[in-house]
Design a protein around this motif. Sequence first.
Motif, PDB file in Angstrom:
ATOM      1  N   ALA A  46       0.824  -1.208   0.000  1.00  0.00           N
ATOM      2  CA  ALA A  46       0.000   0.000   0.000  1.00  0.00           C
ATOM      3  C   ALA A  46       0.862   1.263   0.000  1.00  0.00           C
ATOM      4  O   ALA A  46       0.557   2.248  -0.683  1.00  0.00           O
ATOM      5  N   PHE A  47       1.959   1.235   0.754  1.00  0.00           N
ATOM      6  CA  PHE A  47       2.833   2.417   0.822  1.00  0.00           C
ATOM      7  C   PHE A  47       3.485   2.698  -0.524  1.00  0.00           C
ATOM      8  O   PHE A  47       3.491   3.849  -0.997  1.00  0.00           O
ATOM      9  N   PHE A  48       4.040   1.662  -1.144  1.00  0.00           N
ATOM     10  CA  PHE A  48       4.686   1.884  -2.435  1.00  0.00           C
ATOM     11  C   PHE A  48       3.656   2.200  -3.517  1.00  0.00           C
ATOM     12  O   PHE A  48       3.957   2.937  -4.467  1.00  0.00           O
ATOM     13  N   GLY A  49       2.451   1.655  -3.396  1.00  0.00           N
ATOM     14  CA  GLY A  49       1.390   2.048  -4.314  1.00  0.00           C
ATOM     15  C   GLY A  49       1.031   3.519  -4.155  1.00  0.00           C
ATOM     16  O   GLY A  49       0.760   4.217  -5.136  1.00  0.00           O
ATOM     17  N   ARG A 122      -8.064  -5.144  -1.698  1.00  0.00           N
ATOM     18  CA  ARG A 122      -7.654  -4.687  -0.366  1.00  0.00           C
ATOM     19  C   ARG A 122      -6.395  -3.827  -0.449  1.00  0.00           C
ATOM     20  O   ARG A 122      -6.263  -2.831   0.272  1.00  0.00           O
ATOM     21  N   GLN A 123      -5.477  -4.205  -1.320  1.00  0.00           N
ATOM     22  CA  GLN A 123      -4.265  -3.403  -1.480  1.00  0.00           C
ATOM     23  C   GLN A 123      -4.611  -2.023  -2.039  1.00  0.00           C
ATOM     24  O   GLN A 123      -4.052  -1.004  -1.619  1.00  0.00           O
ATOM     25  N   GLY A 124      -5.531  -1.992  -3.006  1.00  0.00           N
ATOM     26  CA  GLY A 124      -5.959  -0.704  -3.535  1.00  0.00           C
ATOM     27  C   GLY A 124      -6.625   0.166  -2.481  1.00  0.00           C
ATOM     28  O   GLY A 124      -6.398   1.384  -2.425  1.00  0.00           O
ATOM     29  N   LEU A 125      -7.436  -0.455  -1.623  1.00  0.00           N
ATOM     30  CA  LEU A 125      -8.050   0.308  -0.530  1.00  0.00           C
ATOM     31  C   LEU A 125      -6.993   0.804   0.445  1.00  0.00           C
ATOM     32  O   LEU A 125      -7.114   1.911   1.002  1.00  0.00           O
ATOM     33  N   GLY A 126      -5.956   0.000   0.660  1.00  0.00           N
ATOM     34  CA  GLY A 126      -4.852   0.457   1.496  1.00  0.00           C
ATOM     35  C   GLY A 126      -4.138   1.657   0.908  1.00  0.00           C
ATOM     36  O   GLY A 126      -3.736   2.582   1.631  1.00  0.00           O
ATOM     37  N   VAL A 127      -3.984   1.669  -0.419  1.00  0.00           N
ATOM     38  CA  VAL A 127      -3.402   2.835  -1.092  1.00  0.00           C
ATOM     39  C   VAL A 127      -4.272   4.065  -0.866  1.00  0.00           C
ATOM     40  O   VAL A 127      -3.770   5.166  -0.614  1.00  0.00           O
ATOM     41  N   TRP A 128      -5.575   3.888  -0.948  1.00  0.00           N
ATOM     42  CA  TRP A 128      -6.492   5.009  -0.731  1.00  0.00           C
ATOM     43  C   TRP A 128      -6.379   5.547   0.694  1.00  0.00           C
ATOM     44  O   TRP A 128      -6.364   6.769   0.898  1.00  0.00           O
TER      45      TRP A 128
END
Length: 201
Positions: A46-49, A122-128
Motif C-alpha cells: 500500500a505504501f509503495f502504491g 484490499r491493497q488498492g483500498l490500502g493505497v487510498w
Amino acid sequence: MRQKRGHLDVQDEPVDAQETWLDDFAQPIEESADPVEDDGATFGAAFFGWLVASSIAILTAALLGLAGTLIGWSELAAWLEAQAGTTGPAIASALVLVVIVALAAFTGGYAAGRMVLSHGGRQGLGVWFCSLAAVLLASASAYFADRRYDLVSRVDWSTLPIVDGDWVTVGLTTLGAALLLTAVAAVAGGAAGTRYHRTFR
C-alpha cells in the motif's frame, strides 16, 4: 529383478529411485506458484502504491500546468467563461482535478495489486487510506503554517478564476467526487493488478 535385453543384463530400479534432480527442483516451484488466498492488506504494498499514485498525480499536474502556461491562463479562463459562464473555469478546474486524482489512484492501486498474488482490492483500498492520511497530514501542516505565518492573507484571491459565492459548492462537490472516485479507482486498480498474476501465471 534382472532382465536380459539383447546381450545386456538390466536391473529394474524402484519407481522412487528413478526421480531425477529436475523433478526435485521443479516441485517447490509448482507449490510456490499457487496463489495465497488468505493474505490480507500489506502495508508495504500500500505504501509503495501510494508513492506511485503521488508521482503520477504530480507528473500529470505538472504536464497540465505546462500546457496551461503555453496556452495562457488568462486566455483559457476567458474562453471557459465564454463557453460556460462565470462558473466555467471553476467547474473545469474541479473536473480536471478529479480526473487527475482518480487516474493516480487507479495507477497506485494497480502497482500495489501487482505486488501480491491475491486480494488486490484490499491493497488498492490500502493505497487510498495512505493517500487520505497523507492529505490530512498535509492539510494539518498547512493549517498550522497559516496560523504562524498568515499565508492565506497574502494570496490575491481576486485573480483566481472563481466568483464569490460558488466556491463552497464547487469545493464540496469536488471533495466528495474525489473521495468517492479515488476509492473506487484504487480498488479497481488493485483488482486489475492481481488479475495479471492469474492471467500470466
